[in-house]
Design an enzyme around this catalytic site. Structure first.
Site, PDB file in Angstrom:
ATOM      1  N   ASP B  13     -23.942 -37.902 -27.407  1.00 14.89           N
ATOM      2  CA  ASP B  13     -24.254 -39.274 -27.791  1.00 14.89           C
ATOM      3  C   ASP B  13     -22.980 -39.890 -28.363  1.00 14.89           C
ATOM      4  O   ASP B  13     -22.060 -39.173 -28.757  1.00 14.89           O
ATOM      5  CB  ASP B  13     -25.359 -39.288 -28.860  1.00 14.89           C
ATOM      6  CG  ASP B  13     -25.711 -40.698 -29.317  1.00 14.89           C
ATOM      7  OD1 ASP B  13     -25.824 -41.590 -28.462  1.00 14.89           O
ATOM      8  OD2 ASP B  13     -25.864 -40.918 -30.533  1.00 14.89           O
ATOM      9  N   SER B  14     -22.950 -41.204 -28.428  1.00  9.04           N
ATOM     10  CA  SER B  14     -21.811 -41.892 -29.026  1.00  9.04           C
ATOM     11  C   SER B  14     -21.627 -41.498 -30.490  1.00  9.04           C
ATOM     12  O   SER B  14     -20.527 -41.517 -31.004  1.00  9.04           O
ATOM     13  CB  SER B  14     -21.992 -43.401 -28.931  1.00  9.04           C
ATOM     14  OG  SER B  14     -23.219 -43.788 -29.516  1.00  9.04           O
ATOM     15  N   TYR B  45     -20.665 -47.079 -28.780  1.00 12.69           N
ATOM     16  CA  TYR B  45     -20.314 -47.396 -27.392  1.00 12.69           C
ATOM     17  C   TYR B  45     -20.884 -48.761 -26.967  1.00 12.69           C
ATOM     18  O   TYR B  45     -20.384 -49.374 -26.019  1.00 12.69           O
ATOM     19  CB  TYR B  45     -20.902 -46.345 -26.437  1.00 12.69           C
ATOM     20  CG  TYR B  45     -20.222 -44.988 -26.448  1.00 12.69           C
ATOM     21  CD1 TYR B  45     -19.175 -44.678 -27.302  1.00 12.69           C
ATOM     22  CD2 TYR B  45     -20.653 -44.000 -25.549  1.00 12.69           C
ATOM     23  CE1 TYR B  45     -18.578 -43.425 -27.283  1.00 12.69           C
ATOM     24  CE2 TYR B  45     -20.057 -42.742 -25.515  1.00 12.69           C
ATOM     25  CZ  TYR B  45     -19.021 -42.458 -26.379  1.00 12.69           C
ATOM     26  OH  TYR B  45     -18.431 -41.222 -26.351  1.00 12.69           O
ATOM     27  N   GLY B  46     -21.920 -49.206 -27.656  1.00 12.28           N
ATOM     28  CA  GLY B  46     -22.707 -50.357 -27.179  1.00 12.28           C
ATOM     29  C   GLY B  46     -21.971 -51.669 -27.088  1.00 12.28           C
ATOM     30  O   GLY B  46     -22.399 -52.572 -26.381  1.00 12.28           O
ATOM     31  N   CYS B  76     -27.280 -41.030 -25.241  1.00  9.20           N
ATOM     32  CA  CYS B  76     -26.893 -42.405 -25.578  1.00  9.20           C
ATOM     33  C   CYS B  76     -27.378 -43.351 -24.485  1.00  9.20           C
ATOM     34  O   CYS B  76     -27.089 -43.141 -23.302  1.00  9.20           O
ATOM     35  CB  CYS B  76     -25.373 -42.461 -25.692  1.00  9.20           C
ATOM     36  SG  CYS B  76     -24.702 -44.109 -25.917  1.00  9.20           S
ATOM     37  N   GLU B 163     -28.165 -47.250 -39.911  1.00  9.63           N
ATOM     38  CA  GLU B 163     -27.084 -46.472 -40.532  1.00  9.63           C
ATOM     39  C   GLU B 163     -27.036 -46.718 -42.043  1.00  9.63           C
ATOM     40  O   GLU B 163     -26.708 -45.827 -42.820  1.00  9.63           O
ATOM     41  CB  GLU B 163     -25.737 -46.830 -39.902  1.00  9.63           C
ATOM     42  CG  GLU B 163     -25.698 -46.600 -38.405  1.00  9.63           C
ATOM     43  CD  GLU B 163     -24.741 -45.504 -37.984  1.00  9.63           C
ATOM     44  OE1 GLU B 163     -23.721 -45.318 -38.654  1.00  9.63           O
ATOM     45  OE2 GLU B 163     -25.017 -44.819 -36.989  1.00  9.63           O
ATOM     46  N   CYS B 195     -32.346 -47.630 -27.579  1.00 11.20           N
ATOM     47  CA  CYS B 195     -31.187 -47.165 -28.344  1.00 11.20           C
ATOM     48  C   CYS B 195     -31.705 -46.072 -29.270  1.00 11.20           C
ATOM     49  O   CYS B 195     -32.778 -46.207 -29.865  1.00 11.20           O
ATOM     50  CB  CYS B 195     -30.577 -48.313 -29.139  1.00 11.20           C
ATOM     51  SG  CYS B 195     -29.269 -47.798 -30.282  1.00 11.20           S
ATOM     52  N   THR B 196     -30.942 -44.985 -29.381  1.00 12.28           N
ATOM     53  CA  THR B 196     -31.442 -43.826 -30.136  1.00 12.28           C
ATOM     54  C   THR B 196     -31.586 -44.099 -31.631  1.00 12.28           C
ATOM     55  O   THR B 196     -32.193 -43.302 -32.337  1.00 12.28           O
ATOM     56  CB  THR B 196     -30.490 -42.623 -29.958  1.00 12.28           C
ATOM     57  OG1 THR B 196     -29.163 -43.065 -30.204  1.00 12.28           O
ATOM     58  CG2 THR B 196     -30.612 -42.061 -28.567  1.00 12.28           C
ATOM     59  N   HIS B 197     -31.024 -45.201 -32.103  1.00 11.51           N
ATOM     60  CA  HIS B 197     -31.195 -45.524 -33.524  1.00 11.51           C
ATOM     61  C   HIS B 197     -32.562 -46.141 -33.820  1.00 11.51           C
ATOM     62  O   HIS B 197     -33.062 -46.048 -34.931  1.00 11.51           O
ATOM     63  CB  HIS B 197     -30.127 -46.529 -33.983  1.00 11.51           C
ATOM     64  CG  HIS B 197     -28.808 -45.907 -34.316  1.00 11.51           C
ATOM     65  ND1 HIS B 197     -28.000 -45.330 -33.374  1.00 11.51           N
ATOM     66  CD2 HIS B 197     -28.158 -45.779 -35.495  1.00 11.51           C
ATOM     67  CE1 HIS B 197     -26.903 -44.885 -33.956  1.00 11.51           C
ATOM     68  NE2 HIS B 197     -26.971 -45.138 -35.239  1.00 11.51           N
TER      69      HIS B 197
END
Lengths: 282, 282
Positions: B13-14, B45-46, B76, B163, B195-197
């Site tokens: 992943d990024s 990366y986005g 990602c 984050e 998005c993984t977040h």
């Protein structure tokens, strides 16, 4: 350190936020050529370890030095906070960061504010996690005045708010309030914008801080303070371009990545016609 | 493509958001060893150009392949959206992204939702600027169903909110509403977390979407859908580790930078004891 005054100034930043410094430099030193390098392939620096930021800063500086510059401006607060000593030791030319001029301007503003109130005025710094953790602003203030207390708070959400263009409205007001309120509650009456993105949120920050403090809170812009410091330095060291410029100054723009949003985001920071950007590898 | 089932699964992943995929994989395939690489020195990366993201993805994949893996999971969304075809062409092992499983799950949810309403159900995708601009989700949905319309919206502020750990309260509610409202207004009744977040904001997203739509809006988590898809793949291809594991599965964590916030942020995404991370250069 014999430098050729006809060379451009070199400016680098983790991304495009440093164009606020270029904007301030262009107004303070309108005749000077500038090469700007934005490390857009690796932005942001503010969340990375000091070791990684130093390595990235060395890489950026090397590119600019190879192209020929008469002075290096580290426009990124995080890079200034953790790499300025290394760059000064390694490079044979003047290196100016944004932290020392910002701290100097903050001390002046705090001493002015102190005249109007009895309780000790504290300086608040909003910055990235990396800048805050480095302790660079408190150290820089302590070198000028040992009486002023500095409280630094990471405000990481402000960078994406600026990049997204959310410069007013509910979300930035609430986010700024969440960062500023604890600082004001602890006695902060001067705020330093310790990240090149934040000047775009200055109206919101001033409004929110004044509302919470019940009185205007002076806001210091490190980009502006840096331009003023460079103007003094160029004068003192006779580094100004001469003979007097007969052509408009050149602005060269280097980036390490060219995302689709480049022009929109860059235009937010630089209030002049954007030159074409050249993509380079680092 | 003869692969050794005793090898670990490789996931990159990024940054650390892909640990939500590791979490889902650990539940779906509890016996499998996993090597995870988070490119924390170059996250996110986005916001970068497709060319740069492809280059970064190739670098990450090469590290994992050199260490020996039996399948590669691109955790990602941005990297899946722009680099999956290149990685599949270059690598001699199964490569699974998060976009196709996410699109598959979204189609199922939309077909289910369609049974309960007359107006056509549209699928909304929240993602990074890079994922949205790539058109990967609409393309992936179109391969499964030509009748379903997909509207993708960049939601860049959600990553820094996660984050920062601002997972509920005014700021995330308002930010999510600002992204979701236009989608609901255009007929979206299924939302994909592209998005993984974003899974960490799932409660807020579900609440806000239901309030705006006036009814529950199914929310599809690409991380979960990817784990389910990999479980099926491992079963079909007889890729499961054998003989039956007699030791607990190993999770190895590689990162390209180790910022001070690493443990706090990583723990947000991975709900198990965090192994020590090894820093590598890319």
């Amino acid at each position: 350190m014999a430098v050729d005054p006809s060379l451009p100034l070199g400016v680098f930043d983790s991304g495009l936020g440093g164009l606020t410094v270029v904007h301030a430099l262009s107004q303070a030193l309108p005749g000077e050529d500038i090469i700007y390098l934005g490390d857009t392939a690796r932005v942001p620096y503010g969340t990375r370890s000091p070791e990684t930021v130093v390595r990235y800063a060395q890489g950026c500086a090397a590119v600019l030095v190879r192209r020929g510059i008469k002075a290096l401006v580290v426009a990124c607060n995080t890079a200034s906070a953790v790499s300025i000593d290394v760059l000064r030791a390694e490079l044979d030319l003047p290196v100016l960061g944004v932290v020392e001029p910002g701290a100097q301007a903050a001390v002046q503003a705090a001493e002015e504010a102190q005249r109007h109130q009895r309780e000790p005025v504290k300086i608040g710094v909003l910055g990235t996690a990396g800048t805050v953790r480095s302790g660079a602003y408190p150290r820089a203030v302590a070198k000028i005045s040992t009486r002023l207390e500095v409280l630094a708070a990471p405000a990481p959400l402000l960078v994406p708010l600026v990049e997204e263009g959310w410069l007013d409205g509910d979300v930035p007001e609430l986010a700024v309030a969440r960062y500023v309120e604890p600082l004001i509650a602890q006695g902060v009456r001067v705020l330093v914008l310790g990240c090149t993105h934040y000047p775009l949120l200055r109206p919101v920050i001033e409004r929110v801080a004044a509302r919470i403090a019940g009185a205007p809170v002076p806001v210091v812009d490190s980009a502006q303070a840096t331009a003023d410091a460079l103007l003094r330095y160029v004068d003192e060291e006779r580094l100004a371009r001469h003979p007097a410029p007969t052509r408009p100054r050149k602005l060269e723009l280097l980036v390490t990545d060219l995302p689709a949003s480049f022009e929109v985001v860059a235009a937010r920071f630089l209030s002049e016609r954007l030159p074409a950007a050249t993509q380079i590898d680092l």
